[in-house]
Motif scaffolding. Structure first.
Motif, PDB file in Angstrom:
ATOM      1  N   GLN A   1      19.544  26.084  14.082  1.00  0.00           N
ATOM      2  CA  GLN A   1      20.794  25.155  13.546  1.00  0.00           C
ATOM      3  C   GLN A   1      19.547  23.797  13.307  1.00  0.00           C
ATOM      4  O   GLN A   1      18.840  23.163  14.824  1.00  0.00           O
ATOM      5  CB  GLN A   1      22.036  24.741  14.636  1.00  0.00           C
TER       6      GLN A   1
ATOM      7  N   ASP B   1      23.311  20.876  10.353  1.00  0.00           N
ATOM      8  CA  ASP B   1      24.928  20.392  11.514  1.00  0.00           C
ATOM      9  C   ASP B   1      25.144  19.652  10.480  1.00  0.00           C
ATOM     10  O   ASP B   1      24.386  18.200  10.070  1.00  0.00           O
ATOM     11  CB  ASP B   1      24.220  20.061  12.523  1.00  0.00           C
TER      12      ASP B   1
ATOM     13  N   HIS C   1      27.619  23.584  10.652  1.00  0.00           N
ATOM     14  CA  HIS C   1      28.016  23.648  12.527  1.00  0.00           C
ATOM     15  C   HIS C   1      28.783  22.239  12.027  1.00  0.00           C
ATOM     16  O   HIS C   1      28.575  21.541  11.931  1.00  0.00           O
ATOM     17  CB  HIS C   1      28.065  23.426  13.305  1.00  0.00           C
TER      18      HIS C   1
ATOM     19  N   GLY D   1      30.718  27.187  11.603  1.00  0.00           N
ATOM     20  CA  GLY D   1      30.446  27.213  13.613  1.00  0.00           C
ATOM     21  C   GLY D   1      31.613  25.933  13.701  1.00  0.00           C
ATOM     22  O   GLY D   1      31.914  24.716  12.716  1.00  0.00           O
TER      23      GLY D   1
ATOM     24  N   SER E   1      31.959  23.150  16.977  1.00  0.00           N
ATOM     25  CA  SER E   1      32.563  23.215  17.453  1.00  0.00           C
ATOM     26  C   SER E   1      33.944  22.184  19.214  1.00  0.00           C
ATOM     27  O   SER E   1      35.242  21.610  18.379  1.00  0.00           O
ATOM     28  CB  SER E   1      31.996  21.490  18.497  1.00  0.00           C
TER      29      SER E   1
END
Length: 213
Positions: free
Chosen positions: A42, A77, A92, A114, A116
């Protein structure tokens, strides 16, 4: 590239801020980590980064080239524009980043996503979304993220794993001393920043993580 749970086994996260803002050193360290067997990377260039957007794109394209050579996914990210510019495999999204629904709509089926999630209500929300995996942490205290939440510990992580319908990758303060006990909570994999990028022997560290599976 289709998402597979095994991609989470040894998941490296990082940006130039993790190697003294040195892009060449960063590329060299990431290449060595890929050579050594990390299963996903990532690209996380954060606020303290000294790179402008064009430099991030140029570096991202080099990282994508490396990822293709090693047949592993490149995940970006919290930057849809950057992810699209470098043809990333995944995105992400953090709780403090762009709204997850907006990102899912923006990338469609071109990338996996993805998310968090560190709390029960966040996991319940994620269960209703077409995300590929969940990142939970920090599990232990960490110095790699200035904006990290308090460490959750292994019992809380185990609780989230039981509740989640998506595979979870653990992040935050993972070390060789605690990686086995972290995996015993039922997570699909381990995500690391400093454990790999600050390692005096990246190959040895990556091999140690992969030996757990």
């Amino acid at each position: 590239m289709q998402f597979k749970e095994s991609m989470l086994h040894c998941y490296l996260v990082g940006g130039t801020q993790d190697v003294n803002h040195d892009p060449e050193q960063f590329l060299k360290s990431v290449k060595l980590a890929m050579d050594s067997g990390i299963t996903a990377f990532q690209y996380r260039e954060k606020g303290s980064s000294q790179l402008n957007q064009q430099q991030r794109v140029e570096l991202g394209r080099k990282l994508k080239e490396l990822a293709v050579q090693h047949n592993i996914p490149l995940i970006v990210d919290d930057d849809v524009e950057l992810a699209q510019a470098i043809d990333a495999n995944g995105m992400h999204v953090g709780q403090k980043d762009q709204r997850i629904e907006q990102v899912l709509a923006a990338v469609g089926k071109t990338m996996f996503v993805g998310y968090s999630c560190n709390q029960i209500n966040q996991i319940k929300h994620a269960n209703e979304l077409p995300v590929a995996y969940v990142g939970s942490g920090p599990i232990f205290p960490t110095n790699s993220k200035n904006d990290a939440d308090p460490a959750m510990g292994l019992p809380k992580l185990h609780e989230l794993v039981k509740l989640s319908t998506h595979p979870i990758v653990a992040i935050g303060g993972i070390s060789e001393a605690n990686m086995q006990s972290t995996l015993e909570t039922g997570v699909a994999g381990l995500s690391m920043i400093s454990m790999i990028l600050q390692s005096p022997d990246i190959e040895k560290t990556v091999t140690a993580v992969n030996s757990l599976y």
